[in-house]
Design an enzyme around this catalytic site. Structure first.
Site, short mmCIF file in Angstrom:
data_model
loop_
_atom_site.label_atom_id
_atom_site.label_comp_id
_atom_site.label_asym_id
_atom_site.label_seq_id
_atom_site.Cartn_x
_atom_site.Cartn_y
_atom_site.Cartn_z
N THR A 1 19.75 -17.70 -28.41
CA THR A 1 20.10 -19.10 -28.70
C THR A 1 21.23 -19.59 -27.79
O THR A 1 21.82 -20.64 -28.05
CB THR A 1 20.50 -19.28 -30.17
OG1 THR A 1 21.63 -18.46 -30.46
CG2 THR A 1 19.36 -18.92 -31.09
N TYR B 1 15.42 0.59 -22.84
CA TYR B 1 16.36 0.03 -21.87
C TYR B 1 17.72 0.69 -21.97
O TYR B 1 18.12 1.15 -23.05
CB TYR B 1 16.46 -1.49 -22.07
CG TYR B 1 15.10 -2.16 -22.08
CD1 TYR B 1 14.31 -2.18 -20.93
CD2 TYR B 1 14.59 -2.72 -23.24
CE1 TYR B 1 13.06 -2.76 -20.93
CE2 TYR B 1 13.32 -3.31 -23.25
CZ TYR B 1 12.57 -3.32 -22.10
OH TYR B 1 11.31 -3.88 -22.10
#
Length: 329
Positions: free
Chosen positions: A240, A166
């Protein structure tokens, strides 16, 4: 005595925000979430609501591979094929900008000096994008991950993206095999880790007291943040923070790093808000632990007995054992 060689004691049993909500409908945008209720009378989504207020964040509620988790060491599986983690700084020190984001202390590296990691559970090389600190208002809380149900005073998270597949962090974060997060627990001691000392000494940390404050740091040695151990625990999980994409491989180092009581106090004096607003401590910036479901927790810590295959609830249980560091301290 020096605590540098301290490893965790692995216990195994023998078998037998602050932003006001808009009038309805609420304006949903990327920054509209919080870790805890901050202002009475206004609604900002805390972790249990993240997945409900924005359809793009629905994994926060319905995902099956969410992070953080409670690491039950009795369920860990020894994986003999896990390689040591390799850190490549090119032998150079790096610079970066330290930010108060209102939620975290964030250190983002400049793009001039690249830091890559490979090995461990990784198939690809991953590039360090950001270092994020989580910490508690009290010493017994502050880490996102738990070890046998116990929290540490804080957690350092080194967030890397897969630069082989990426082009940048944003693309990798929503893509398979996109992220690797190296997590290091923080404990309070008489002396501090030399890298944390650069970030948390009084002259530096007071420069980012308020939200959006930033301060440039130079000549940082990333190797210094790593504790002296090659032992780690790994599992497949998620970011998270919203949108909780399940694209992260977590690597938890099997030793803490240390900071002083004064440095922890300085962290707790950081505000979530800007100077004109009420002071709200950034502490307790943690997402609660999520269900493990059927995920394996693998480790390169060899307990001399080969672990069984997944699911880990069929994994072996072991005698209580102390993992001794290579330093033998």
């Amino acid at each position: 005595p020096s605590k540098k060689g301290e490893d965790f004691i692995i216990l195994r049993k023998h078998v037998g925000g602050g932003k006001k909500a808009q009038p309805n409908p609420p304006k949903i945008h990327e920054g509209w979430w919080a870790y805890k209720e901050v202002v009475q009378g206004s609604f900002v989504p805390v972790p249990s609501f993240w997945g409900l207020v924005n359809s793009a964040w629905n994994l926060c509620s319905v995902g099956k591979r969410q992070s953080p988790v409670n690491i039950e060491t009795s369920h860990m599986i020894f994986d003999p094929f896990l390689q040591p983690i390799r850190l490549n700084t090119g032998g150079r020190k790096v610079g970066g900008t330290m930010y108060n984001t209102g939620r975290h202390v964030s250190l983002r590296l400049d793009k001039e000096h690249l830091v890559n990691i490979s090995g461990g559970p990784m198939t690809y090389s991953h590039r360090l994008e950001e270092i994020r600190l989580h910490f508690g208002s009290e010493d017994g809380q502050g880490s996102e991950h738990l070890l046998n149900g116990q929290a540490f005073s804080g957690e350092v998270q080194l967030i890397h993206y897969n630069h082989e597949l990426y082009t940048n962090y944003t693309e990798a974060a929503k893509s398979p095999n996109g992220l690797v997060v190296v997590s290091i627990f923080m404990k309070i001691a008489e002396t501090s880790n030399s890298f944390l000392n650069r970030m948390l000494n009084r002259d530096t940390i007071t420069r980012i007291t308020y939200k959006n404050d930033a301060y440039l740091l130079t000549t940082l040695n990333i190797e210094e943040i790593y504790p002296e151990t090659s032992s780690f625990i790994t599992y497949d999980g998620s970011m998270t923070i919203p949108p909780c994409f399940e694209t992260a491989t977590w690597i938890l180092m099997n030793k803490p790093v240390y900071l002083t009581r004064m440095q922890m106090h300085s962290l707790r004096l950081l505000s979530q808000n800007q100077p004109s607003q009420i002071f709200l401590s950034m502490s307790d910036n943690v997402r609660p632990v999520q269900p493990l479901n059927n995920r394996c927790i693998r480790t390169n810590i060899n307990f001399s007995v080969q672990g069984k295959d997944c699911p880990n609830n069929r994994g072996p249980q072991w005698e209580m054992k102390r993992v001794v560091s290579s330093r033998g301290e």
